[in-house]
Scaffold this motif. Sequence first.
Motif, short mmCIF file in Angstrom:
data_model
loop_
_atom_site.label_atom_id
_atom_site.label_comp_id
_atom_site.label_asym_id
_atom_site.label_seq_id
_atom_site.Cartn_x
_atom_site.Cartn_y
_atom_site.Cartn_z
N MET A 875 7.94 1.58 -7.21
CA MET A 875 6.61 1.14 -6.83
C MET A 875 6.38 1.14 -5.33
O MET A 875 5.25 1.20 -4.88
N THR A 878 4.18 4.03 -3.38
CA THR A 878 2.77 4.10 -3.73
C THR A 878 2.02 2.86 -3.31
O THR A 878 0.89 2.93 -2.84
N VAL A 879 2.66 1.73 -3.45
CA VAL A 879 1.98 0.50 -3.09
C VAL A 879 1.68 0.50 -1.59
O VAL A 879 0.61 0.10 -1.15
N LYS A 881 1.14 3.05 0.33
CA LYS A 881 -0.01 3.91 0.59
C LYS A 881 -1.32 3.22 0.25
O LYS A 881 -2.30 3.28 0.98
N LEU A 882 -1.27 2.55 -0.90
CA LEU A 882 -2.46 1.87 -1.36
C LEU A 882 -2.93 0.84 -0.34
O LEU A 882 -4.11 0.73 -0.01
#
Lengths: 919, 292, 161
Positions: A875, A878-879, A881-882
């Motif tokens: 995770m 991606t987290v 980047k988010l």
Amino acid sequence: MVAETISPIPSAVRVPIKFYPIALDRVRYVGEPIAVVIAEDRYVAEDALELISVDYEALPATADPEAAMADNATLLHEDVGSNVVHHRTFQYGDPDGAFERADRVVKLDWRYPRYASTPMETYGMVANFEKQPDRYTIWSNFQGPFILHALMTGALGVPGNRLRLITSPHSGGSFGIKQAMFPYMVLLAACSRLLGCPVKWIEDRLEHLTASSTGADRADGVEAAFSKDGELLALKFNNIVNVGAFVRAPEPASVYRMHSASNGCYRVRDIAVENRLVVTNTTPIGLNRGYGGPQFYYALERVMDAGAKALAIDPAEIRRRNFIQPEQFPYKAPAGATYDSGNYETGLKKALDLAAYDALKEAREEARAEGKLFGIGMAAGIEPSGSNMAYVTLAQTPEERAKAGGRSGGLGTATVSVDPSGSVTVKTVSTPAGQGHQTVAAQVVADALGLRPDQIDVITEVDTLTSAWSLASGNYANRFSAVVIGAIANAAEKVATKIKLIAAENLEVAPEDIELVGGNAQVVGVPEKALPVRRLAAQTHWHPAGLPEQMEPGLFETTIMNPEMLDAPDDQDRVASAVTFGYVFDLAAVEIHKDTGKIEVVKYVSVHDVGNVLNEIVVEGQIYGGFAHGIAGALLEEFVYDAGANPQAGTFADYLCITAPEIPDLTIGHFNTPSPHNTLGAKGMGDGSSMLAPTAIANAAADALDTFDVNLPLTLNKNWSAANGRPYERAGAAKAKVGDGPREEGAVEGGLKGEGTVELSASPIEVWELLLDPDTLAAVVPGCEELTQLSDDSFSAEVKIGVAGIKGVYSARIDLRDKIEGESVRLVGKASGGLGFGQGEGVVELEHISENRTRLSYSYSANVGGKVAAVGQRMLGTVTKLLIGQFFRGFDKRLRNVNGNSRRVSIGAILKRLFQGRY
Amino acid sequence: MKPVAFEYCRPDTLEEVMELLTEFGGDASIISGGVSLGAMLNMRLVRPKALIDINHVLELGNVEFDDATAITGALVRQAAAQKMTSLMSGVPLLAMSLPWVGHYQTKSRGTLGGSVAHADPSAEIPLTLVTLGGSVTLRSPSGVREVAARDFFHGLLTTDRRPDELITALNWPLRRASTAYAFEEIAQRHGDFAITAVAAEATVAIDGTLANVSFGLGGVEDHPIVADTAEFIGRPATRDTAKEIAEVVADIVDPMVDLQANADYRRQLVRVLGSRVLSSAFNEASAVREAA
Amino acid sequence: MLRIKPDQKQRVTLTVNGKLVSGYAQPRLLLTDFLRHEMGMYGTHVGCEHGVCGACTIIIDDVATRSCLRYAVQCDGLELRTVEGLAEPDGKLNTLQKAFNENGALQCGFCTAGILMSATKFLQDNPKPDRDEIKEMLSGHICRCTGYEQIVRAIFQASGQ
Ligand code: FES
Ligand code: FES
């Protein structure tokens, strides 16, 4: 508080490392206990655990042994003065001379991965402290060796009889791992004393995967000298063991277990060994199936293949030419092992037959003609069993050993008794974890007494107050069928002899004429002249006066055997390390799919010499089980650490235990050369292919890929990269940092890296000011609950982050460094919260594009640890980047709203987002 | 490995679910099969105030069909779906992807809706829904909305579902004429989430050219995506076209990097697996077209 | 609608192996913990508590499933079959258990209860499986001891082929 009542636990490595079962003022690896919570149940304990908050001062950490050896590496144990905590060199014969004479020298070096057998049942224990007399009692599934009992009493500061260990009769698998629970046993014992009540701990899987024990990962090398016709002249081993953050006993045994058999199956006599033990910020290693064997054979049996290739000799043939010959047994190996019996060539031939080797080689040629990657690999090995407790002292110099006093032996004990009702009980003191000790012991005793196995009760639990135990007791190093079974057979024989004597007197024949069969003691050849065994046995209790003269009453025979060859190491560092030496020959053929990296094991043959087979199903089960562990290490399983030494495989979704569909079909072959060292002719077994499969598979892959530069585990991505000449670096893996130069103090390295740019609708100076403005930050950082400016360049914040339903509150601290007004700033931050902690740093640069347009570029690296890293590895990226996306959207919006406003901001928050903001 | 304390709520009707969502909103977790959520609860990664157990809301277990769509209630179990012949023949791509999902012991309980709600980027069911151009029906106290699957998945474990919404149904477009499907994936172990999964739907025109292609990718980016293949419409439905599409797409995706695979390898899987599923779909669609 | 407060202990009644049993559970109590610690039924094992290892597999309402991913309160009124219910009433092993015994399909036995329950249900669904189908079913279990081969053989033998 508990720590105060405990003394540090020593190991055979005599350096000033203070190993306590709980961290005192410095935490050296993720998973090291820092607090113990005792509650009425695990649910409440976990609630309480979340109330503990720890303020860490982060030090640079590494999981990589080569990095830890570097001059500028942070020392784990300052007092030692180096992260290399043990260094010894050994020489047998004249290796240098042999290398000079050699026609061909081959050399390999590699990294061996860290993996473990992860028993399905985790550690479990109950500790209780009682007064008058003061005594600790611990019930557990500890597997021994009971030499560790002495270390536990030392740590608790009590004499041996005041620490009572009771082990469970059954244990849900161990494979060596349940050796390493002893520091936790000490810790629990201390807690029980402190609280005045019994304390229980059942380790959960997350705890197990980060904080129990694993096999060693290593950074090894080997050189072999060959004559042109393939004679192996000499070997040089260079072993670098990543021992973890501490040397936990019985380490450094893993690198010494195979030492005295460093010649493997071969006649080579000139051998040099250099061993280094390196501490890193990782979980301490320990026993794991094959203990030291997989790593050793990865050197020896790969260099044999490399030699064969260099000399254009068939790999089977080069082994055959070098094997110790059947008439040479017992064979005294150069480093001290005495091989009891064997016929290595027979095993090889059998394997080649079973594999249809010639046809297989043809198939390889055909496959290659079609452009396929097809390879054949093999590995031959001896399987030492029944350890000499003294081999560990090779870690000391002969002088140190002389000073410390002699050590030797590997006592096996067993008791066979018959009670007044005539029923038979065996005590094995062998802590089995599924190896069928009960089955085999019952069978052996039944055979000796002429009874049925179901009439024999086998007691396998150990109670140090009542069992006949010794230092070597326990279940490891295949010692059951190498040593313990001999003690059982011996004790049974004593009982049988006594029964025969009584029968002989009753039946008025000579004792030699009595045999025990079908529950009777009968006169040989005259079955009608017989008395029931049970009745005769009972007589020793009921009617002692009627026993033959001089016979002691009762039937309670304990045997304590010490295999006589297990002497102390001599002053040349030679030691007979084990009692029996089984033999395994493995052959594998693989095809690697060039397009997907899929590796298919098309053939696997494993031939075993386990001496006389005691129980076919048990032996077969051990072979299949060992094979599965070996294949798992070859293809799948690895404890990966990121560059910040955070374990990445904290769950069974990340640590990929092998399952049924991944196990190739296995063809097993047997032949037996009985061991002369026990009456049953059995040899220890159980490690089997767990030691050789990694190498056989690696050799096959090397043959397929035409390079010996193969690294386990052979995962899809790795194979594909190798097959297509692409660079491969495992994401975030510790190894990625090797070779990097010195690091700046406070610099952060970690598994997470990223960069990006955004265009913002303001001039660089406006962006700059807004960026350093706490109010803005507080507004645009998603979830920022509170932002406090501590000084000009320093902020603290409370951030609540919830992504994907996973919410956490973090407190963060950010420092701004290297500020160049309107241009760039470097941010260094750290954060911690219930789900984990992180530290990171980033650089933000501003570039003027046009009026009211600024390009902001950022790059960051972050190191995330704790639960989040261990269980949510996928995770993190991606987290991040988010969150970055969210931040800049908010920032841009705010820029537009407050354009021209001049307030100060901290980019801190941006990076705080990134660093800690995993969730 | 024990969850935080939570209130347990077991509604029997949709209305009751809505009441609970109004009361708790984002502080509640909705549980159906619990295959993924249970693990996250036990690890305390998810820490709800309330657990809303929808297993007793029977209407969520229905499967209905209209002319063009199969509508599966959120509670339809994966194993049960696999046994429904009408659903499997009506939505062939789902029949192809379900065998790749999880294990015998998890499919028995895991639901179609749960997999979509969890939104693992590699999961097969979301990928199937996205590839087919299906949609998700959501219900909140303020009403019902339908979101195209392609807009539903935002990122890793992150979707368009608002905290007060419940996924009530998935809408699967039924098999279309002259259309064929294919699915394939690669994982390190059997039953694991894929490193990369690919799905294809293709329709072939009378002249043997492509009338429609949908090429879905799972495990590549942080949510399942459908590649833009517009430029290939009208091209011959051949193996070469399949290969070309896969290659073009492999170059433009922005793959995730994790322990299992780097971007380079994920691109490669898009290339090989992609061209395999596309050619298989093209082939079969052409055959169906000819037969028609 | 049923609502149970976080710290409230709710009475949970189950039919386990044909017998009605009941106990008390807070909402967060795992079914595995309920069975083991409240009911004293230690046959169901726990190897990971995150749904991967399969040790805890039991049959709930005729479906083989992970009991570590269930909360006891969810199971009120349901019918459970656990490993304790496999043997004949007189303690004789059933066909599947016998096949495990004869083939050496268990070593430490920790994974065994879960595998037996999976296999029980699996053989009802698929009475004549081939070896590959058995392996596929087994992919939902981790056994660290046996290397699976003898388990595959035992299940195959139990299917009477
Ligand atoms: S304990 Fe339930 S699957 Fe491992
Ligand atoms: S028998 Fe030990 S885990 Fe399966």
